[in-house]
Design a protein around this motif. Structure first.
Motif, PDB file in Angstrom:
ATOM      1  N   SER A  10       0.834  -1.206   0.000  1.00 23.66           N
ATOM      2  CA  SER A  10       0.000   0.000   0.000  1.00 23.66           C
ATOM      3  C   SER A  10       0.868   1.255   0.000  1.00 23.66           C
ATOM      4  O   SER A  10       0.532   2.260  -0.645  1.00 23.66           O
ATOM      5  N   GLY A  11       1.999   1.203   0.721  1.00 19.75           N
ATOM      6  CA  GLY A  11       2.918   2.329   0.713  1.00 19.75           C
ATOM      7  C   GLY A  11       3.514   2.578  -0.661  1.00 19.75           C
ATOM      8  O   GLY A  11       3.650   3.724  -1.097  1.00 19.75           O
ATOM      9  N   MET A  12       3.837   1.506  -1.384  1.00 17.04           N
ATOM     10  CA  MET A  12       4.395   1.652  -2.729  1.00 17.04           C
ATOM     11  C   MET A  12       3.374   2.248  -3.695  1.00 17.04           C
ATOM     12  O   MET A  12       3.710   3.098  -4.523  1.00 17.04           O
ATOM     13  N   LEU A  13       2.110   1.824  -3.575  1.00 17.20           N
ATOM     14  CA  LEU A  13       1.072   2.373  -4.449  1.00 17.20           C
ATOM     15  C   LEU A  13       0.850   3.860  -4.166  1.00 17.20           C
ATOM     16  O   LEU A  13       0.693   4.663  -5.090  1.00 17.20           O
ATOM     17  N   ALA A  14       0.841   4.221  -2.874  1.00 18.79           N
ATOM     18  CA  ALA A  14       0.667   5.628  -2.512  1.00 18.79           C
ATOM     19  C   ALA A  14       1.829   6.473  -3.025  1.00 18.79           C
ATOM     20  O   ALA A  14       1.637   7.577  -3.551  1.00 18.79           O
ATOM     21  N   LEU A  15       3.043   5.972  -2.880  1.00 20.58           N
ATOM     22  CA  LEU A  15       4.216   6.705  -3.349  1.00 20.58           C
ATOM     23  C   LEU A  15       4.243   6.803  -4.869  1.00 20.58           C
ATOM     24  O   LEU A  15       4.701   7.812  -5.426  1.00 20.58           O
ATOM     25  N   GLN A  16       3.751   5.781  -5.548  1.00 19.59           N
ATOM     26  CA  GLN A  16       3.675   5.841  -7.011  1.00 19.59           C
ATOM     27  C   GLN A  16       2.720   6.957  -7.449  1.00 19.59           C
ATOM     28  O   GLN A  16       3.028   7.726  -8.367  1.00 19.59           O
ATOM     29  N   GLU A  20       3.681  10.395  -9.538  1.00 20.31           N
ATOM     30  CA  GLU A  20       3.001  10.817 -10.758  1.00 20.31           C
ATOM     31  C   GLU A  20       2.510  12.252 -10.644  1.00 20.31           C
ATOM     32  O   GLU A  20       2.573  13.021 -11.609  1.00 20.31           O
ATOM     33  N   SER A  21       2.015  12.626  -9.463  1.00 17.98           N
ATOM     34  CA  SER A  21       1.564  14.002  -9.253  1.00 17.98           C
ATOM     35  C   SER A  21       2.730  14.980  -9.348  1.00 17.98           C
ATOM     36  O   SER A  21       2.618  16.041  -9.974  1.00 17.98           O
TER      37      SER A  21
END
Length: 322
Positions: A10-16, A20-21
């Motif tokens: 979940s941390g990796m998805l949030a950081l991805q 992107e932002s």
């Protein structure tokens, strides 16, 4: 241990999503009037773990111990996620372009009496019937003052929205019905009044049907939702005011002694021949991208470590050597 896999993932998805932002901000560093997005990171709700039907539960004074009472194990954190990307509406730097169709909007509006932030925007819209004013639900807001004139003589943004006047009407500069062709003779003063130079007497005079740009005061701009690059849709509860109405209320409040320093009047202006740049700080954005990348790699290492531990548990611990 397996919970750690989900937390790291979940941390990796949030950081991805945050990367992107940040990359989108960096890509729009030269987009006039662009407002950078700030990713908001939030933790998933905590979970309270208990052992059900356990007679070893905690004892509370005055409460009899019930058979089967659950024993509290503790709290479980399930990671983080990026809930949203909020635009930052701070004023961007302005640069001179010497193009009469570049107009930089500058404001230093003070918060309202409830402490809500206020920002000034151009009113724009996509209109099918150009003879009628834009409907309120079709009006959008932008800080992009990099404009052009279409084939029919209407003033437009680079995104294809019509610039509106103070009556929410599309502004037409070149009109064969009146014989007016403004060309490079457009003049917009600091109050947003639209003027053109008459070829007969070389004097500036107002356009016949458009007296002023449609400037809107948006209270609580965090309720603006992005549409495209630099155009926003308002989804808040506080009514969007025209600059004329906001100034009138400001003058009335001053006359009534509600406050002594103007909050609207004299705190804004337009600079023709200048363009407002994006408010993205390239150095800070690149630094943030590097920090996000390091955090992403740390989560990768956690997953690799847990995967190796699970491999040993499944294939080596308790193995009987023949």
């Amino acid at each position: 241990m397996i919970r750690g896999l989900y937390t790291s993932a979940s941390g990796m998805l949030a950081l991805q999503n945050k990367q992107e932002s940040l990359a989108n901000n960096l890509a729009n560093i030269n987009t006039p009037g662009y407002k950078q997005d700030i990713g908001v990171m939030r933790a998933f709700p905590e979970q309270l773990l208990s052992r059900m039907r356990d007679s070893e539960g905690p004892e509370f004074p005055g409460v009899p111990s019930m058979p089967g009472q659950p024993a509290v194990i503790g709290r479980l954190h399930t990671g983080v996620y990026m809930s949203e990307a909020l635009p930052n509406f701070t004023q961007g730097d302005i640069e001179e372009s010497n193009n009469p169709y570049d107009v930089a909007l500058m404001d230093n509006l003070q918060p309202d009496q409830d402490g809500n932030e206020r920002r000034l925007f151009y009113s724009v819209a996509r209109i099918e019937d150009l003879t009628q004013p834009a409907e309120p639900e079709d009006i959008r807001y932008t800080r992009n003052g990099n404009w052009r004139v279409d084939a029919e003589g209407y003033l437009m943004t680079s995104d294809g929205y019509y610039i509106l006047d103070d009556q929410n009407q599309a502004i037409r500069l070149n009109d064969p019905n009146t014989g007016i062709n403004v060309g490079q003779n457009l003049k917009i003063n600091q109050a947003g009044e639209l003027l053109y130079r008459n070829s007969e007497d070389e004097e500036y005079q107002p356009l016949p049907t458009h007296s002023r740009l449609g400037l809107s005061v948006v209270t609580d701009p965090k309720k603006l939702a992005r549409e495209g690059t630099s155009v926003f849709r308002y989804e808040g509860d506080i009514e969007v005011q025209s600059i004329e109405d906001a100034e009138a209320e400001d003058q009335a409040a001053l006359a009534a002694g509600e406050y002594n320093t103007p909050a609207i009047t004299g705190r804004y202006g337009l600079q023709q021949g200048w363009s407002e740049r994006s408010n993205v700080d390239p150095a800070q954005t690149i630094t943030n991208m590097m920090s996000v990348l390091r955090a992403y790699e740390a989560n990768q290492r956690v997953i690799t470590t847990i995967d190796g531990t699970l491999d040993k548990a499944a294939n080596e611990i308790g193995r009987v050597n023949g």
